[in-house]
Design an enzyme around this catalytic site. Structure first.
Site, PDB file in Angstrom:
ATOM      1  N   LYS A 186      46.164 -28.406  81.608  1.00  0.00           N
ATOM      2  CA  LYS A 186      45.794 -27.396  82.609  1.00  0.00           C
ATOM      3  C   LYS A 186      45.238 -26.122  81.945  1.00  0.00           C
ATOM      4  CE  LYS A 186      49.973 -27.294  84.286  1.00  0.00           C
ATOM      5  NZ  LYS A 186      50.609 -28.282  83.393  1.00  0.00           N
ATOM      6  N   ARG A 208      54.544 -23.696  91.446  1.00  0.00           N
ATOM      7  CA  ARG A 208      55.307 -24.701  90.729  1.00  0.00           C
ATOM      8  C   ARG A 208      56.432 -25.292  91.554  1.00  0.00           C
ATOM      9  NH1 ARG A 208      54.092 -23.610  85.032  1.00  0.00           N
ATOM     10  NH2 ARG A 208      55.430 -24.751  83.620  1.00  0.00           N
ATOM     11  N   ARG A 249      51.133 -28.979  70.110  1.00  0.00           N
ATOM     12  CA  ARG A 249      50.381 -27.814  70.610  1.00  0.00           C
ATOM     13  C   ARG A 249      50.615 -26.586  69.714  1.00  0.00           C
ATOM     14  NH1 ARG A 249      50.852 -26.517  76.796  1.00  0.00           N
ATOM     15  NH2 ARG A 249      53.090 -26.599  76.388  1.00  0.00           N
ATOM     16  N   ARG A 303      55.092 -22.705  70.368  1.00  0.00           N
ATOM     17  CA  ARG A 303      55.940 -22.068  71.380  1.00  0.00           C
ATOM     18  C   ARG A 303      57.392 -22.532  71.216  1.00  0.00           C
ATOM     19  NH1 ARG A 303      52.765 -23.308  76.921  1.00  0.00           N
ATOM     20  NH2 ARG A 303      54.930 -23.424  77.609  1.00  0.00           N
ATOM     21  N   ARG A 346      61.818 -29.732  80.679  1.00  0.00           N
ATOM     22  CA  ARG A 346      60.640 -29.250  81.425  1.00  0.00           C
ATOM     23  C   ARG A 346      60.014 -30.374  82.232  1.00  0.00           C
ATOM     24  NH1 ARG A 346      57.362 -26.791  76.856  1.00  0.00           N
ATOM     25  NH2 ARG A 346      55.754 -26.489  78.423  1.00  0.00           N
TER      26      ARG A 346
HETATM   27  P1  ADP Z   1      49.229 -27.598  79.982  1.00  0.00           P
HETATM   28  O1  ADP Z   1      48.620 -26.227  80.216  1.00  0.00           O
HETATM   29  O2  ADP Z   1      48.980 -28.543  81.106  1.00  0.00           O
HETATM   30  O3  ADP Z   1      50.671 -27.531  79.585  1.00  0.00           O
HETATM   31  P2  ADP Z   1      47.560 -27.581  77.568  1.00  0.00           P
HETATM   32  O4  ADP Z   1      46.195 -27.271  78.066  1.00  0.00           O
HETATM   33  O5  ADP Z   1      48.295 -26.489  76.862  1.00  0.00           O
HETATM   34  O6  ADP Z   1      48.467 -28.242  78.729  1.00  0.00           O
HETATM   35  O7  ADP Z   1      47.413 -28.857  76.595  1.00  0.00           O
HETATM   36  C1  ADP Z   1      48.548 -29.410  75.928  1.00  0.00           C
HETATM   37  C2  ADP Z   1      48.136 -29.849  74.522  1.00  0.00           C
HETATM   38  O8  ADP Z   1      47.279 -30.975  74.608  1.00  0.00           O
HETATM   39  C3  ADP Z   1      47.375 -28.809  73.722  1.00  0.00           C
HETATM   40  O9  ADP Z   1      47.796 -28.898  72.376  1.00  0.00           O
HETATM   41  C4  ADP Z   1      45.908 -29.193  73.896  1.00  0.00           C
HETATM   42  O10 ADP Z   1      45.125 -28.822  72.769  1.00  0.00           O
HETATM   43  C5  ADP Z   1      45.994 -30.703  74.033  1.00  0.00           C
HETATM   44  N1  ADP Z   1      45.018 -31.295  74.978  1.00  0.00           N
HETATM   45  C6  ADP Z   1      44.616 -30.771  76.169  1.00  0.00           C
HETATM   46  N2  ADP Z   1      43.755 -31.618  76.784  1.00  0.00           N
HETATM   47  C7  ADP Z   1      43.628 -32.698  75.968  1.00  0.00           C
HETATM   48  C8  ADP Z   1      42.880 -33.920  76.051  1.00  0.00           C
HETATM   49  N3  ADP Z   1      42.099 -34.194  77.117  1.00  0.00           N
HETATM   50  N4  ADP Z   1      42.986 -34.797  75.032  1.00  0.00           N
HETATM   51  C9  ADP Z   1      43.781 -34.523  73.962  1.00  0.00           C
HETATM   52  N5  ADP Z   1      44.510 -33.400  73.829  1.00  0.00           N
HETATM   53  C10 ADP Z   1      44.431 -32.494  74.810  1.00  0.00           C
HETATM   54  P1  AMP Z   2      53.706 -22.947  81.021  1.00  0.00           P
HETATM   55  O1  AMP Z   2      53.046 -21.954  80.132  1.00  0.00           O
HETATM   56  O2  AMP Z   2      52.974 -23.178  82.298  1.00  0.00           O
HETATM   57  O3  AMP Z   2      54.045 -24.232  80.299  1.00  0.00           O
HETATM   58  O4  AMP Z   2      55.106 -22.290  81.454  1.00  0.00           O
HETATM   59  C1  AMP Z   2      56.094 -21.972  80.492  1.00  0.00           C
HETATM   60  C2  AMP Z   2      57.379 -21.533  81.191  1.00  0.00           C
HETATM   61  O5  AMP Z   2      57.152 -20.329  81.929  1.00  0.00           O
HETATM   62  C3  AMP Z   2      57.953 -22.509  82.209  1.00  0.00           C
HETATM   63  O6  AMP Z   2      58.750 -23.530  81.604  1.00  0.00           O
HETATM   64  C4  AMP Z   2      58.793 -21.563  83.081  1.00  0.00           C
HETATM   65  O7  AMP Z   2      59.994 -21.196  82.435  1.00  0.00           O
HETATM   66  C5  AMP Z   2      57.903 -20.325  83.144  1.00  0.00           C
HETATM   67  N1  AMP Z   2      56.944 -20.401  84.283  1.00  0.00           N
HETATM   68  C6  AMP Z   2      55.597 -20.510  84.199  1.00  0.00           C
HETATM   69  N2  AMP Z   2      55.052 -20.549  85.426  1.00  0.00           N
HETATM   70  C7  AMP Z   2      56.077 -20.474  86.313  1.00  0.00           C
HETATM   71  C8  AMP Z   2      56.177 -20.483  87.726  1.00  0.00           C
HETATM   72  N3  AMP Z   2      55.085 -20.599  88.519  1.00  0.00           N
HETATM   73  N4  AMP Z   2      57.409 -20.376  88.288  1.00  0.00           N
HETATM   74  C9  AMP Z   2      58.506 -20.255  87.535  1.00  0.00           C
HETATM   75  N5  AMP Z   2      58.495 -20.268  86.189  1.00  0.00           N
HETATM   76  C10 AMP Z   2      57.303 -20.358  85.572  1.00  0.00           C
END
Ligand code: ADP
Ligand code: AMP
Ligand code: ZN
Length: 221
Positions: free
Chosen positions: A19, A94, A132, A165, A176
């Site tokens: 995302k 969420r 990541r 992270r 999660r």
């Molecule tokens: P989300 O925001 O849904 O948690 P991220 O955008 O942070 O996911 O992506 C999670 C991890 O996967 C990151 O390390 C990113 O670089 C990698 N990633 C994202 N999209 C792809 C893809 N289509 N193929 C391979 N790796 C990806």
């Molecule tokens: P993310 O960066 O989207 O993976 O979110 C990391 C963490 O932030 C989550 O595991 C939650 O603890 C908090 N968080 C992010 N977005 C929300 C949301 N919409 N509602 C509640 N907690 C959130």
């Protein structure tokens, strides 16, 4: 009354689905800001604000930050001038309470335009999350194997240090995913019932997912 239609895109998918990666790419293309509640919490934590310290206690557990705090934060963000044409929502809403609150916020502007579900199985999501890496300066997202930076440990955009992270450790990741299935997955049905859910295969390369997202946002407008 609002001042006409805006484009609100709600990205759905398990943690690690891509995302944030897609939202950052779409920002430029769609000329809409990415609103990542996770990024806002992390920014607050970096700056040691009261909100950041509060959020950390939930984030460390892989739990959701309370709705009241999160919803108010999004309301404030949406009121900023750069959100005048809409926004790409990444990680919000969420749960159903947040989804209903968001609907109320955006109703005057035509509501949520489209809710793309980036689907990915858990095993692949865990691989993505554990590899990541994020830039400390700008929040750009990399993966040690799937999307590496040019120089290991340094951001391509600004040379910032890449870090893992705290909540991307395997122990927290499992919880999660549980929270996702329990609280966030019901939004799939919620947006499906509004005929704005579109599912796409998140296992494809970043560029292919991006092209499909651009096409479906175009089609929805
Ligand atoms: P989300 O925001 O849904 O948690 P991220 O955008 O942070 O996911 O992506 C999670 C991890 O996967 C990151 O390390 C990113 O670089 C990698 N990633 C994202 N999209 C792809 C893809 N289509 N193929 C391979 N790796 C990806
Ligand atoms: P993310 O960066 O989207 O993976 O979110 C990391 C963490 O932030 C989550 O595991 C939650 O603890 C908090 N968080 C992010 N977005 C929300 C949301 N919409 N509602 C509640 N907690 C959130
Ligand atoms: Zn950077």
């Amino acid at each position: 009354m609002g001042d006409g239609k805006r484009t609100y895109v709600v990205l759905l998918g398990v943690p690690g689905a891509g995302k944030g990666t897609q939202a950052r790419l779409l920002e430029e293309k769609l000329k809409l800001p990415q609103i990542s509640t996770g990024d806002i919490f992390r920014y607050n934590l970096k700056n040691q604000t009261e909100l950041g310290v509060l959020a950390k206690s939930y984030m460390d557990q892989g739990a959701l930050v309370p709705d009241e705090v999160t919803i108010r934060m999004v309301e404030d963000r949406l009121a900023q001038p750069d959100c005048a044409a809409g926004a790409i929502m990444d990680g919000f809403p969420r749960n159903l309470v947040q989804a209903k609150a968001f609907d109320t916020m955006v109703a005057p502007y035509g509501g949520v335009r489209v809710a793309p579900l980036i689907s990915l199985d858990d095993e692949e999501a865990v691989r993505r999350i554990t590899g990541r890496r994020v830039c400390r300066t700008c929040g750009a997202v990399y993966h040690v194997d799937f999307n590496p930076s040019e120089v290991a440990g340094k951001c391509d955009l600004d040379g910032g240090e890449l870090y893992q992270r705290d909540d991307d450790k395997p122990e927290t990741v499992r919880h999660r995913l549980y929270v996702y299935y329990k609280q966030t997955a019901p939004l799939i049905g919620y947006y499906y019932a509004k005929s704005i859910l579109v599912e796409l295969d998140g296992a494809q390369p970043i560029e292919s997912v991006y092209e499909q997202l651009v096409a479906l946002v175009d089609k929805s407008s």
